[in-house]
Design an enzyme around this catalytic site. Structure first.
Site, PDB file in Angstrom:
ATOM      1  N   ARG B 121       0.831  -1.157   0.119  1.00 59.35           N
ATOM      2  CA  ARG B 121       0.023  -0.018   0.053  1.00 59.35           C
ATOM      3  C   ARG B 121       0.751   1.199  -0.097  1.00 59.35           C
ATOM      4  O   ARG B 121       0.152   2.357   0.081  1.00 59.35           O
ATOM      5  CB  ARG B 121      -0.937  -0.023   0.924  1.00 59.35           C
ATOM      6  CG  ARG B 121      -1.889  -1.207   1.237  1.00 59.35           C
ATOM      7  CD  ARG B 121      -2.990  -1.044   2.214  1.00 59.35           C
ATOM      8  NE  ARG B 121      -4.070  -2.300   2.199  1.00 59.35           N
ATOM      9  CZ  ARG B 121      -3.719  -3.367   2.917  1.00 59.35           C
ATOM     10  NH1 ARG B 121      -2.838  -3.322   3.659  1.00 59.35           N
ATOM     11  NH2 ARG B 121      -4.596  -4.285   2.758  1.00 59.35           N
ATOM     12  N   GLY B 182      -2.555  -9.946  10.139  1.00 57.23           N
ATOM     13  CA  GLY B 182      -2.157 -11.446  10.946  1.00 57.23           C
ATOM     14  C   GLY B 182      -3.484 -11.433  11.954  1.00 57.23           C
ATOM     15  O   GLY B 182      -3.489 -12.675  12.534  1.00 57.23           O
ATOM     16  N   GLY B 183      -4.574 -10.376  11.872  1.00 54.11           N
ATOM     17  CA  GLY B 183      -5.432 -10.480  12.887  1.00 54.11           C
ATOM     18  C   GLY B 183      -6.586 -11.614  12.264  1.00 54.11           C
ATOM     19  O   GLY B 183      -7.453 -12.106  13.304  1.00 54.11           O
ATOM     20  N   TRP B 232      -3.564  -3.038  10.915  1.00 49.16           N
ATOM     21  CA  TRP B 232      -2.950  -3.504   9.858  1.00 49.16           C
ATOM     22  C   TRP B 232      -2.850  -2.245   8.787  1.00 49.16           C
ATOM     23  O   TRP B 232      -2.461  -2.396   7.581  1.00 49.16           O
ATOM     24  CB  TRP B 232      -3.659  -4.577   8.967  1.00 49.16           C
ATOM     25  CG  TRP B 232      -5.136  -4.700   8.888  1.00 49.16           C
ATOM     26  CD1 TRP B 232      -6.142  -4.635   9.836  1.00 49.16           C
ATOM     27  CD2 TRP B 232      -6.039  -4.247   7.592  1.00 49.16           C
ATOM     28  NE1 TRP B 232      -7.320  -4.391   9.637  1.00 49.16           N
ATOM     29  CE2 TRP B 232      -7.290  -4.174   8.343  1.00 49.16           C
ATOM     30  CE3 TRP B 232      -5.410  -3.873   6.436  1.00 49.16           C
ATOM     31  CZ2 TRP B 232      -8.398  -4.062   7.222  1.00 49.16           C
ATOM     32  CZ3 TRP B 232      -6.662  -3.768   5.405  1.00 49.16           C
ATOM     33  CH2 TRP B 232      -8.163  -3.846   5.902  1.00 49.16           C
ATOM     34  N   ASN B 250     -10.143  -6.320  14.529  1.00 47.87           N
ATOM     35  CA  ASN B 250     -11.167  -6.817  15.057  1.00 47.87           C
ATOM     36  C   ASN B 250     -10.551  -7.962  16.175  1.00 47.87           C
ATOM     37  O   ASN B 250      -9.333  -8.423  16.184  1.00 47.87           O
ATOM     38  CB  ASN B 250     -11.968  -7.644  14.207  1.00 47.87           C
ATOM     39  CG  ASN B 250     -11.192  -8.770  13.310  1.00 47.87           C
ATOM     40  OD1 ASN B 250     -10.652  -8.341  12.543  1.00 47.87           O
ATOM     41  ND2 ASN B 250     -11.047  -9.960  13.647  1.00 47.87           N
ATOM     42  N   ASP B 301     -16.161  -8.798  12.433  1.00 45.86           N
ATOM     43  CA  ASP B 301     -15.143  -8.534  11.716  1.00 45.86           C
ATOM     44  C   ASP B 301     -15.216  -6.914  11.045  1.00 45.86           C
ATOM     45  O   ASP B 301     -14.910  -6.640   9.907  1.00 45.86           O
ATOM     46  CB  ASP B 301     -14.986  -9.411  10.390  1.00 45.86           C
ATOM     47  CG  ASP B 301     -13.544  -9.253   9.634  1.00 45.86           C
ATOM     48  OD1 ASP B 301     -12.606  -9.632  10.376  1.00 45.86           O
ATOM     49  OD2 ASP B 301     -13.519  -8.639   8.594  1.00 45.86           O
ATOM     50  N   ASP B 303     -13.565  -4.503  11.923  1.00 51.41           N
ATOM     51  CA  ASP B 303     -12.193  -3.706  12.538  1.00 51.41           C
ATOM     52  C   ASP B 303     -12.211  -2.399  12.378  1.00 51.41           C
ATOM     53  O   ASP B 303     -12.419  -1.824  11.336  1.00 51.41           O
ATOM     54  CB  ASP B 303     -11.186  -4.718  12.197  1.00 51.41           C
ATOM     55  CG  ASP B 303     -10.724  -5.001  10.918  1.00 51.41           C
ATOM     56  OD1 ASP B 303      -9.559  -5.408  10.478  1.00 51.41           O
ATOM     57  OD2 ASP B 303     -11.621  -4.455  10.110  1.00 51.41           O
TER      58      ASP B 303
END
Lengths: 250, 559
Positions: B121, B182-183, B232, B250, B301, B303
């Site tokens: 990104r 990684g969540g 993230w 989340n 979800d 988050d």
């Protein structure tokens, strides 16, 4: 054994075929490695990646794709990361989603070798890479038994006990002086244009690339291994050594 | 005594109004560390935007996945990173290549985890270095002048955590701060700060507190170990308050909470801290100063990892230092950024069934939760009322510009136990179109103070590209069909559109070289994750991949 008996034995094998167990095991592997909504979805029916159920795939195609992946896509090669048993199981499961009934229970070579550990060694393995210890864990700098990051050279000799581990001399650590600052370093390469070394001033080590004219290197360093293992007590270090004894080949 | 006006100006403290805008350069992912994505350049404006034409085009040659990054511009040089981390320095006026860097083949991660998703990104620029994260979870610094690698540090072990860092790092004084994903795996999220000069660790802050730390009591048993919360995306920084702001992900697992939330827990506040929250950390130490949890027990979800916009606004007759923050549900919070005090909220999507409202002190009302063993439709979807692409804010209009999607998903929960680094979402969630609609997204302008939608421009598919606002009273964004377009920032009227040839999933920026204003946009539609879910919803469409930067300007002599 008579022929009739042999046939009977095969029939019995089919009736108690391991295939169903394998498919069940494969479904469990699939749910953790493949079924996320980003990828193939539950039972391979939906998600971000292509549907896998009822596509007419044969088992050889599935085995090949699972093992090798599809280059330049998000489909990874599972051949080196899943165990042989899990690979067989997940391939059989996806084949079952495609209506394959005569499932092959061993779909080829490869697979990650399984290391069986017990007691102290198993506990030591968990401690070696214990995420709760953040950068203080062994695996920040060492790879052993397929776990961890190989910053240090492979462990060749396992210290006898925690005291020996703390007293470890680290002759491979040298001193790099850069911009007036001296730091403990692991030299990686020295070429005409670049010097590459791990800066061990703090954990995690930093791989730095400098021009040879900017750095001075000399052998030896006041750095001691004892300074980076404070995240563990002696009993834990002892368990870690048990793990290393189990996986380090002399 | 008469004091010259320029002298008075110099005496004024640097206000948020100044700190939020970009001018010739575009130095940070969000424009500035206030994350407005707003350019003070006004050469291109509502009356002449119809004349915009491509000035140059750059193809990265990296066609494995979409071009989703936001470029950085400093002193006439544009820095661009592609999906598999090829980095380019380009003459920002001509597009000629100054240097390029190719990230080598990544080290192995966990197959079937985040390391499979090829994307990036953006880069950060500080201390003469271009710094970026990689999908095998290194943070890498290149020499800004030559593109040669200077340092490289492992943020975590991808073959253990299934995690990596693919969002633009945030520059904070002498440090560079990275979140990471990684969540969605069995993982415990954190923010990590490194010194830009050496790559050495400065601090790490875990989103999920360990036993003995405040907040750990909000987790059942040892569920904190794999509690998720990974921040993230990219945060913001207020130098006056010396606070770093970040949205956290989340709680894990997503769709099933009985293993992480004790039975009978009051879910109105502070459940599974500090997931799905906005946090303020001391910039020097990484110590938590305050938190505001937007979604206690985030079982949908939704988050809260999205960008945090810092602005000063008049609220109930008083000038306040506020932040504006939207999470995936589209619920957008206005908080006092010095204290974390809740000021107000507004809900952006039109289709929303996961709760019925928010109290005057910021608590959710009427939670509608997934139930184990049942399949139910929840809206918005996990792809978000807005995806990770950013909003923009114009201080001229005072509006927040949002690309909002109207999607739902059918969630079926399960109670799978975690394995470190493996996917840990505990549910299936195919994305669905809500019934009885003909358009599935809209660009909106919201007044964050009143929570009023000022205008809305509907679009038939979805919008997954960041917004750009400019002082020419223009708002730019792109769509999956390949159109890059400009709207009137005050009315939402479409003033200009250009077919760039591939779908949009990245960001656009504006900058100036030698007095000429440029607008640059990344093109190429995402093939995995949200992108592929969207392709699946509109199978008749061609949302084309690619990896090209298209740069627009007014024709020479026409200005």
């Amino acid at each position: 054994m008579t022929r009739a008996l042999l046939l009977f034995a095969f029939a019995a094998l089919a009736a108690f075929s391991p295939a169903q167990d394998l498919v069940k095991q494969g479904e469990a592997v699939f749910s953790k490695s493949c079924a996320t909504g980003y990828c193939h979805g539950a039972k391979g029916t939906n998600g971000g990646a292509p549907r896998l159920a009822a596509r007419g795939f044969d088992q050889a195609f599935i085995a090949n794709t699972v093992q090798r992946g599809i280059p330049s896509t998000a489909m990874p090669a599972f051949g080196t990361t899943l165990s042989r048993a899990d690979l067989n199981a997940v391939v059989a499961y996806v084949a079952s989603l495609n209506g394959v009934t005569n499932l092959i229970t061993n779909s080829g070579p490869g697979g990650a070798p399984a290391v069986k550990l017990s007691g102290d060694a198993a506990r030591g393995r968990d401690l070696f890479s214990d995420a709760v210890r953040s950068f203080g864990r062994c695996s920040t700098c060492h790879e052993a038994g397929g776990i961890g990051i190989a910053v240090a050279t492979p462990i060749a000799k396992v210290p006898a006990d925690a005291a020996a581990l703390k007293a470890l001399s680290t002759s491979q650590v040298s001193t790099v002086t850069l911009g007036g600052e001296s730091m403990p370093a692991l030299l990686v390469s020295k070429k005409a244009n670049t010097v590459v070394f791990y800066d061990l001033t703090s954990v995690p080590p930093v791989l730095r690339t400098e021009s040879p004219s900017a750095v001075q290197t000399r052998d030896g360093s006041p750095w001691r291994h004892a300074s980076v293992i404070g995240a563990y007590n002696d009993a834990e270090l002892s368990a870690i050594l048990s793990y290393l004894r189990a996986v380090v080949k002399p | 005594m008469r004091i010259p006006a320029f002298f008075l100006l110099a005496l004024l403290p640097l206000s948020a109004q100044d700190a939020g805008v970009t001018r010739n350069d575009w130095l940070h992912y969000g424009g500035t560390q206030f994350s407005w994505r707003y350019s003070a350049l006004d050469q291109v404006n509502t009356s002449n935007v119809k004349n915009l034409l491509p000035a140059w085009i750059f193809q990265t040659g990296d066609y494995t996945e979409y071009l989703g990054s936001t470029p950085i511009v400093a002193d006439g040089v544009l820095y661009l990173i592609s999906a598999s981390a090829r980095v380019f320095a380009l003459d920002a006026a001509k597009g000629t290549l100054i240097w390029q860097y190719r990230y080598p083949a990544p080290r192995p991660g966990i197959a079937g985890s985040h390391s499979d998703f090829i994307q990036n990104r953006g880069v950060a620029l500080t201390d003469g270095k271009i710094i970026f994260g990689t999908r095998d979870n290194f943070l890498v610094a290149l020499d800004q002048k030559t593109g040669k690698e200077m340092w490289k540090v492992s943020v975590d072990d991808p073959k253990q955590c299934g995690c990596n860092n693919l969002s633009a790092p945030l520059v904070v004084k002498d440090k560079i701060i990275v979140g990471g994903n990684g969540g969605d795996q069995a993982h415990r999220g954190y923010l990590t700060a490194f010194y830009a000069k050496t790559g050495r660790l400065a601090w790490r802050w875990y989103v999920v507190p360990a036993p003995g730390e405040k907040g750990n009591e909000t987790w059942k048993g040892d569920s904190w170990r794999f509690g998720g919360g990974s921040p993230w995306l990219t945060g913001s920084f207020d130098p006056d308050l010396n606070l770093v702001y970040w949205g956290t992900g989340n709680a894990a697992a997503d769709f099933y909470d009985a293993d992480r939330v004790a039975a009978g827990t009051n879910k109105s506040k502070d459940v599974n801290l500090y997931t799905a929250s906005v946090v303020a950390l001391d910039a020097d130490t990484g110590k938590l100063r305050w938190h505001f949890q937007e979604v206690p027990d985030d079982i949908w979800d939704y988050d809260s990892a999205y960008e945090v916009l810092l602005m000063d606004r008049q609220i109930r007759g008083q000038m306040r230092k506020v932040l504006v923050h939207m999470n995936k549900s589209g619920l957008t919070f206005v908080l006092d950024r010095a204290t974390g005090e809740f000021l107000s909220s507004f809900n952006v999507p039109e289709v929303s069934n996961w709760m019925t409202g928010v109290t005057e002190d910021g608590k959710l009302v009427g939670r509608n939760e997934p139930v184990l063993g049942k399949t139910q439709s929840f809206c918005p979807s996990t792809a978000g009322a807005k995806s990770w692409n950013s909003t923009a804010y114009s201080p001229r209009t005072g509006f927040l510009y949002t690309p909002t999607n109207e999607l739902c998903n059918d969630i079926t929960s399960n109670d799978t136990k975690p394995t470190e680094g493996r996917f840990f979402m505990n549910g299936d969630f195919p994305t669905k179109l809500p019934p009885n609609r003909t358009t599935y997204s809209h660009v909106d302008a919201w007044d964050p103070v009143t929570g009023k939608r000022m205008w809305s421009m509907p679009y038939k598919f979805v919008l997954l590209s960041s917004m750009l606002a400019t002082a020419g009273d223009l708002v730019f964004t792109g769509d999956p069909e390949g159109n890059f377009f400009a709207l009137d920032a005050r009315t939402g009227n479409k003033l200009w559109t250009f077919q760039t040839g591939a779908g949009h999933r990245g960001g656009s920026i504006s900058y100036s070289v030698n007095g000429r204003q440029y607008i640059a946009v990344t093109t190429g539609f995402q093939q995995t994750v949200v992108g592929s879910a969207i392709v699946g919803l509109f199978p008749e469409q061609s949302f084309r991949p690619g990896s090209t930067l298209v740069v627009f300007a007014l024709p020479e002599g026409s200005r």
